[in-house]
Design a protein around this motif. Structure first.
Motif, PDB file in Angstrom:
ATOM      1  N   PHE A  56       2.955 -14.976   6.682  1.00  0.00           N
ATOM      2  CA  PHE A  56       3.137 -14.163   7.879  1.00  0.00           C
ATOM      3  C   PHE A  56       1.827 -14.011   8.644  1.00  0.00           C
ATOM      4  N   SER A  57       1.949 -13.915   9.962  1.00  0.00           N
ATOM      5  CA  SER A  57       0.783 -13.661  10.808  1.00  0.00           C
ATOM      6  C   SER A  57       1.136 -12.564  11.803  1.00  0.00           C
ATOM      7  N   ASN A  58       0.128 -12.121  12.543  1.00  0.00           N
ATOM      8  CA  ASN A  58       0.314 -11.025  13.507  1.00  0.00           C
ATOM      9  C   ASN A  58       0.966  -9.810  12.848  1.00  0.00           C
ATOM     10  N   VAL A  59       0.489  -9.490  11.666  1.00  0.00           N
ATOM     11  CA  VAL A  59       1.057  -8.392  10.883  1.00  0.00           C
ATOM     12  C   VAL A  59       0.525  -7.055  11.391  1.00  0.00           C
ATOM     13  N   ALA A  60       1.432  -6.126  11.619  1.00  0.00           N
ATOM     14  CA  ALA A  60       1.060  -4.770  12.045  1.00  0.00           C
ATOM     15  C   ALA A  60       1.858  -3.768  11.227  1.00  0.00           C
ATOM     16  N   ILE A  61       1.231  -2.659  10.892  1.00  0.00           N
ATOM     17  CA  ILE A  61       1.911  -1.601  10.151  1.00  0.00           C
ATOM     18  C   ILE A  61       1.817  -0.306  10.949  1.00  0.00           C
ATOM     19  N   LEU A  62       2.943   0.364  11.072  1.00  0.00           N
ATOM     20  CA  LEU A  62       3.029   1.646  11.773  1.00  0.00           C
ATOM     21  C   LEU A  62       3.468   2.684  10.754  1.00  0.00           C
ATOM     22  N   PHE A  63       2.749   3.789  10.691  1.00  0.00           N
ATOM     23  CA  PHE A  63       3.086   4.850   9.750  1.00  0.00           C
ATOM     24  C   PHE A  63       3.934   5.905  10.446  1.00  0.00           C
ATOM     25  N   ARG A  64       5.095   6.172   9.879  1.00  0.00           N
ATOM     26  CA  ARG A  64       5.974   7.218  10.400  1.00  0.00           C
ATOM     27  C   ARG A  64       5.652   8.565   9.771  1.00  0.00           C
ATOM     28  N   GLY A  65       5.012   8.539   8.618  1.00  0.00           N
ATOM     29  CA  GLY A  65       4.613   9.762   7.940  1.00  0.00           C
ATOM     30  C   GLY A  65       3.833   9.445   6.685  1.00  0.00           C
ATOM     31  N   VAL A  66       2.805  10.224   6.419  1.00  0.00           N
ATOM     32  CA  VAL A  66       2.011  10.092   5.196  1.00  0.00           C
ATOM     33  C   VAL A  66       1.731  11.505   4.712  1.00  0.00           C
ATOM     34  N   ASP A  67       1.993  11.749   3.429  1.00  0.00           N
ATOM     35  CA  ASP A  67       1.813  13.090   2.889  1.00  0.00           C
ATOM     36  C   ASP A  67       1.355  12.981   1.446  1.00  0.00           C
ATOM     37  N   GLU A  68       0.872  14.073   0.905  1.00  0.00           N
ATOM     38  CA  GLU A  68       0.470  14.095  -0.497  1.00  0.00           C
ATOM     39  C   GLU A  68       0.892  15.403  -1.142  1.00  0.00           C
ATOM     40  N   VAL A  69       1.254  15.289  -2.412  1.00  0.00           N
ATOM     41  CA  VAL A  69       1.631  16.445  -3.223  1.00  0.00           C
ATOM     42  C   VAL A  69       1.060  16.212  -4.617  1.00  0.00           C
ATOM     43  N   GLY A  70       0.215  17.116  -5.067  1.00  0.00           N
ATOM     44  CA  GLY A  70      -0.396  16.958  -6.388  1.00  0.00           C
ATOM     45  C   GLY A  70      -1.190  15.674  -6.464  1.00  0.00           C
ATOM     46  N   ASN A  71      -0.914  14.868  -7.502  1.00  0.00           N
ATOM     47  CA  ASN A  71      -1.653  13.612  -7.666  1.00  0.00           C
ATOM     48  C   ASN A  71      -0.911  12.414  -7.053  1.00  0.00           C
ATOM     49  N   LYS A  72       0.034  12.678  -6.124  1.00  0.00           N
ATOM     50  CA  LYS A  72       0.797  11.603  -5.488  1.00  0.00           C
ATOM     51  C   LYS A  72       0.645  11.655  -3.977  1.00  0.00           C
ATOM     52  N   ALA A  73       0.741  10.471  -3.371  1.00  0.00           N
ATOM     53  CA  ALA A  73       0.781  10.354  -1.912  1.00  0.00           C
ATOM     54  C   ALA A  73       1.988   9.488  -1.561  1.00  0.00           C
ATOM     55  N   TYR A  74       2.588   9.766  -0.424  1.00  0.00           N
ATOM     56  CA  TYR A  74       3.800   9.093   0.035  1.00  0.00           C
ATOM     57  C   TYR A  74       3.581   8.596   1.456  1.00  0.00           C
ATOM     58  N   ALA A  75       4.000   7.368   1.727  1.00  0.00           N
ATOM     59  CA  ALA A  75       3.890   6.821   3.086  1.00  0.00           C
ATOM     60  C   ALA A  75       5.218   6.188   3.484  1.00  0.00           C
ATOM     61  N   GLU A  76       5.716   6.577   4.657  1.00  0.00           N
ATOM     62  CA  GLU A  76       6.869   5.914   5.250  1.00  0.00           C
ATOM     63  C   GLU A  76       6.312   5.019   6.347  1.00  0.00           C
ATOM     64  N   TRP A  77       6.708   3.736   6.357  1.00  0.00           N
ATOM     65  CA  TRP A  77       6.089   2.765   7.236  1.00  0.00           C
ATOM     66  C   TRP A  77       7.090   1.778   7.814  1.00  0.00           C
ATOM     67  N   VAL A  78       6.641   1.088   8.866  1.00  0.00           N
ATOM     68  CA  VAL A  78       7.369  -0.040   9.451  1.00  0.00           C
ATOM     69  C   VAL A  78       6.358  -1.167   9.622  1.00  0.00           C
ATOM     70  N   ILE A  79       6.716  -2.344   9.127  1.00  0.00           N
ATOM     71  CA  ILE A  79       5.863  -3.524   9.245  1.00  0.00           C
ATOM     72  C   ILE A  79       6.535  -4.505  10.199  1.00  0.00           C
ATOM     73  N   GLU A  80       5.737  -5.083  11.092  1.00  0.00           N
ATOM     74  CA  GLU A  80       6.211  -6.151  11.965  1.00  0.00           C
ATOM     75  C   GLU A  80       5.301  -7.351  11.742  1.00  0.00           C
ATOM     76  N   ALA A  81       5.893  -8.562  11.729  1.00  0.00           N
ATOM     77  CA  ALA A  81       5.103  -9.769  11.506  1.00  0.00           C
ATOM     78  C   ALA A  81       5.862 -10.987  12.020  1.00  0.00           C
ATOM     79  N   ASP A  82       5.122 -12.072  12.195  1.00  0.00           N
ATOM     80  CA  ASP A  82       5.711 -13.354  12.568  1.00  0.00           C
ATOM     81  C   ASP A  82       5.699 -14.263  11.348  1.00  0.00           C
ATOM     82  N   HIS A  83       6.822 -14.938  11.095  1.00  0.00           N
ATOM     83  CA  HIS A  83       6.944 -15.839   9.951  1.00  0.00           C
ATOM     84  C   HIS A  83       6.419 -17.219  10.360  1.00  0.00           C
TER      85      HIS A  83
END
Length: 136
Positions: A56-83
């Motif tokens: 893949f090329s032209n890869v981009a990642i957009l974060f819809r939300g990133v949070d942390e609780v205790g010793n964990k972190a959570y990320a909701e994301w969307v990736i776009e790319a060209d095959h």
């Protein structure tokens, strides 16, 4: 740097190619899982990223939300790319470059040891990627 920051940088580095030293983000014995791959060391993370770089090329990642609780972190994301390269599916199956633009939404959960990621799991619909690559 917060755990949410570390997870964000790790995803940007491993998926979108942003410059970062994986040894500062992950423990040496890091384990990880996604529908496409499993890793059990820092070296395997680098190998998996190198394989993705060829498909893949032209890869981009957009974060819809990133949070942390205790010793964990959570990320909701969307990736776009060209095959634009060979995409290995495993067991010798491959998809030649299609030139198609793909979009993938998902979530990553990371567990930390201190300020480094010790384990992670990424959840997404891998079938949707295949449908975008080989569909009409």
């Amino acid at each position: 740097m917060t755990r949410a920051d570390v997870l964000t940088l790790a995803l940007e580095s491993e998926i979108a190619g942003k410059a970062a030293d994986p040894a500062t983000l992950f423990t040496k014995d890091v384990t990880g899982w996604s529908p496409y791959a499993s890793v059990s060391s820092l070296d395997e993370i680098a190998e998996a990223a190198a394989e993705r770089d060829t498909a893949f090329s032209n890869v981009a990642i957009l974060f819809r939300g990133v949070d942390e609780v205790g010793n964990k972190a959570y990320a909701e994301w969307v990736i776009e790319a060209d095959h634009t390269g060979l995409f290995a599916l495993g067991d010798g199956a491959e998809i030649e470059a299609t030139g198609r633009h793909v979009v993938l939404a998902g979530v990553t959960v990371a567990e930390f040891r201190g300020d480094q990621i010790r384990a992670f799991r990424s959840y997404f619909d891998e079938v949707s990627v295949l449908e975008q690559l080989i569909g009409d």
